[in-house]
Scaffold this motif. Structure first.
Motif, PDB file in Angstrom:
ATOM      1  N   GLU A  87       0.822  -1.202   0.000  1.00 48.18           N
ATOM      2  CA  GLU A  87       0.000   0.000   0.000  1.00 48.18           C
ATOM      3  C   GLU A  87       0.860   1.257   0.000  1.00 48.18           C
ATOM      4  O   GLU A  87       0.546   2.251  -0.675  1.00 48.18           O
ATOM      5  N   ILE A  88       1.948   1.225   0.743  1.00 51.12           N
ATOM      6  CA  ILE A  88       2.864   2.369   0.770  1.00 51.12           C
ATOM      7  C   ILE A  88       3.458   2.607  -0.613  1.00 51.12           C
ATOM      8  O   ILE A  88       3.536   3.743  -1.103  1.00 51.12           O
ATOM      9  N   ASP A  89       3.890   1.542  -1.271  1.00 48.31           N
ATOM     10  CA  ASP A  89       4.470   1.667  -2.615  1.00 48.31           C
ATOM     11  C   ASP A  89       3.448   2.223  -3.604  1.00 48.31           C
ATOM     12  O   ASP A  89       3.782   3.054  -4.459  1.00 48.31           O
ATOM     13  N   GLU A  90       2.203   1.765  -3.494  1.00 49.01           N
ATOM     14  CA  GLU A  90       1.162   2.256  -4.400  1.00 49.01           C
ATOM     15  C   GLU A  90       0.905   3.746  -4.200  1.00 49.01           C
ATOM     16  O   GLU A  90       0.754   4.503  -5.157  1.00 49.01           O
ATOM     17  N   LEU A  91       0.871   4.172  -2.927  1.00 50.59           N
ATOM     18  CA  LEU A  91       0.671   5.592  -2.643  1.00 50.59           C
ATOM     19  C   LEU A  91       1.831   6.438  -3.164  1.00 50.59           C
ATOM     20  O   LEU A  91       1.635   7.543  -3.700  1.00 50.59           O
TER      21      LEU A  91
END
Length: 475
Positions: free
Chosen positions: A62-66
């Motif tokens: 999720e962090i990478d996607e954000l």
């Protein structure tokens, strides 16, 4: 909130009456009054926080996607074609003649009003100071940065202008950055001309005062502005109030009508802050500035600032006035307190320049002759008109009729400046920070060092280039 609780409570009461079919005043359960019980329950429910699901840390995915979705804003605005424009580079001193790209050209782009750049007396004084003091001072004035020539320079300025005291700054532009905020604070009122240069604009911004602009060099507008503030702002009489002007406006070449400003100042009880960067050493019979030009006592002006990088051909700036105003700046003016002091050789250069001016009062007369000659030569220039005062050392050429947009007008003047290979002139471009609403044009800085032949040559060259460029824009 109270209204909604009241309606809810009333609906509950109605429900209880219906169910029990008894007077509400006698409805008790185990000795507890139903109305009070309901009220307690309602208040308890209202006071509870809304339900929020428990927080959980984001997964790495999720962090990478954000991070992939995030687009940061640029630290600086996107550079336009105008911003990337490279200014001409001088390859010699900025005297009446200079060298650009290996070619000797007439210089009407430098504010060398008295032609003192390269003057022998200034050279000799700078050489002596360099040998004695070195180059820099390596400290602010309050921390071992005060050298005897700084005090001599301040005393020389005061003696020349006839003021009680003066203070010098290491950078001309920072003089107004520092002086205005030193006196005007949040809640105070400043009435300023809309055409003031960016250095003054920044000083106004840093002061955090209430800023009100009046129309450029328009005394009717100034009078109406002062009257409106007096009528509508009940706090006005209880705070400090200033009128901020330039003696000769850098953005237009107009001269401020000081006699009328003084009348309005005294009528509405304001203080006047005046920048004399383009009038010091220029206006008046002996070059003492706008007060001499209008024969107004200099003590009528509360604060006078000026750059020493124009007529004096040195660098730095100064503020002059009464003892209290000057002493206040020594502890409260950021540019004085925190900046390294003016290099000693520049202080000696300023002293020498004032000496030369005082010993040769005809220097200002020569400058005035050149201004009149340039006016006569350019007054009939097709498509352009003179926007400046006939006595101003800044001759400002502007369009009689705009091309339709500020950007297009600016491009036209830049084409004129680029095409003009024999005369070095500048367009009155404004930075993205400059909020001056005045139209763009060509500024010619006249020097007493120009010969009559130089001025005539500049007029003939512009008369050739300007019509050719205007013809392209009107095809």
């Amino acid at each position: 909130m109270e209204e909604s609780i009241r309606k809810l409570f009333q609906s509950l009461v109605d429900w209880v009456r219906f169910k029990f079919d008894v007077p509400f005043a006698r409805a008790d359960v185990f000795g507890v009054h139903i109305g009070g019980l309901l009220l307690v329950v309602i208040l308890f429910l209202v006071s509870q926080k809304s339900y929020k699901p428990p927080k959980r840390p984001l997964t790495k995915k999720e962090i990478d996607e954000l991070c992939d979705e995030w687009t940061p804003e640029p630290l600086i605005p996107r550079l336009t074609e105008e911003m990337q424009r490279e200014p001409p580079k001088l390859e010699s001193a900025a005297g009446p003649h200079t060298i650009i790209n290996g070619k000797d050209v007439l210089n009407f782009a430098s504010a060398n009003y008295l032609g003192l750049i390269g003057h022998e007396k200034l050279h000799d004084s700078c050489t002596s100071a360099l040998e004695k003091y070195g180059v820099g001072s390596c400290g602010p004035r309050g921390f071992y940065g005060t050298i005897d020539v700084h005090l001599d320079c301040e005393a020389r300025i005061s003696k020349f202008l006839g003021t009680p005291d003066s203070i010098i700054y290491s950078y001309g532009l920072s003089t107004n950055f520092s002086t205005i905020p030193a006196f005007s604070k949040k809640g105070d009122i400043i009435v300023a001309d809309e055409g003031v240069n960016w250095g003054i604009q920044n000083g106004l911004y840093l002061s955090r005062s209430t800023i009100v602009y009046f129309k450029h060099n328009d005394m009717v507008s100034l009078g109406k502005t002062l009257e409106k503030i007096a009528v509508e702002n009940k706090r006005a009489r209880k705070v400090r109030r200033y009128i901020v002007i330039e003696a000769v406006y850098q953005n237009s070449g107009l001269i401020a009508p000081l006699d009328e400003i003084i009348k309005l100042k005294e009528k509405y009880r304001y203080r006047v802050v005046m920048d004399e960067s383009n009038s010091f050493g220029v206006l008046g019979d002996s070059g003492r500035g706008l007060t001499e030009y209008y024969e107004v006592p200099i003590e009528k002006i509360d604060i006078i600032t000026a750059s020493m990088g124009h007529a004096l051909a040195a660098d730095g700036g100064f503020c002059t006035g009464n003892l209290r105003a000057i002493d206040h700046q020594r502890l409260s003016s950021s540019g004085y307190v925190f900046s390294a002091s003016l290099p000693p050789y520049l202080a000696t250069a300023a002293i020498s320049a004032i000496d030369v001016l005082e010993d040769n009062p005809k220097m200002t007369a020569k400058l005035k002759e050149n201004v009149a000659l340039l006016w006569a030569g350019l007054s009939d220039l097709p498509g352009l008109e003179m926007g400046s005062n006939p006595h101003s050392p800044i001759v400002f050429l502007k369009l009689k009729k705009s091309t339709g947009s500020l950007k297009s007008d600016q491009k036209l003047f830049e084409d004129i400046a680029d095409e003009e290979h024999n005369v070095f002139v500048v367009v009155s471009n404004k930075s993205v920070l400059d909020r001056c609403p005045l139209p763009v044009g060509i500024r010619l800085f006249v020097s007493g060092g120009h010969s009559e032949s130089d001025v005539n040559k500049a007029c003939e060259s512009l008369k050739t280039v300007v019509p050719a460029i205007l013809k392209k824009y009107h095809q």
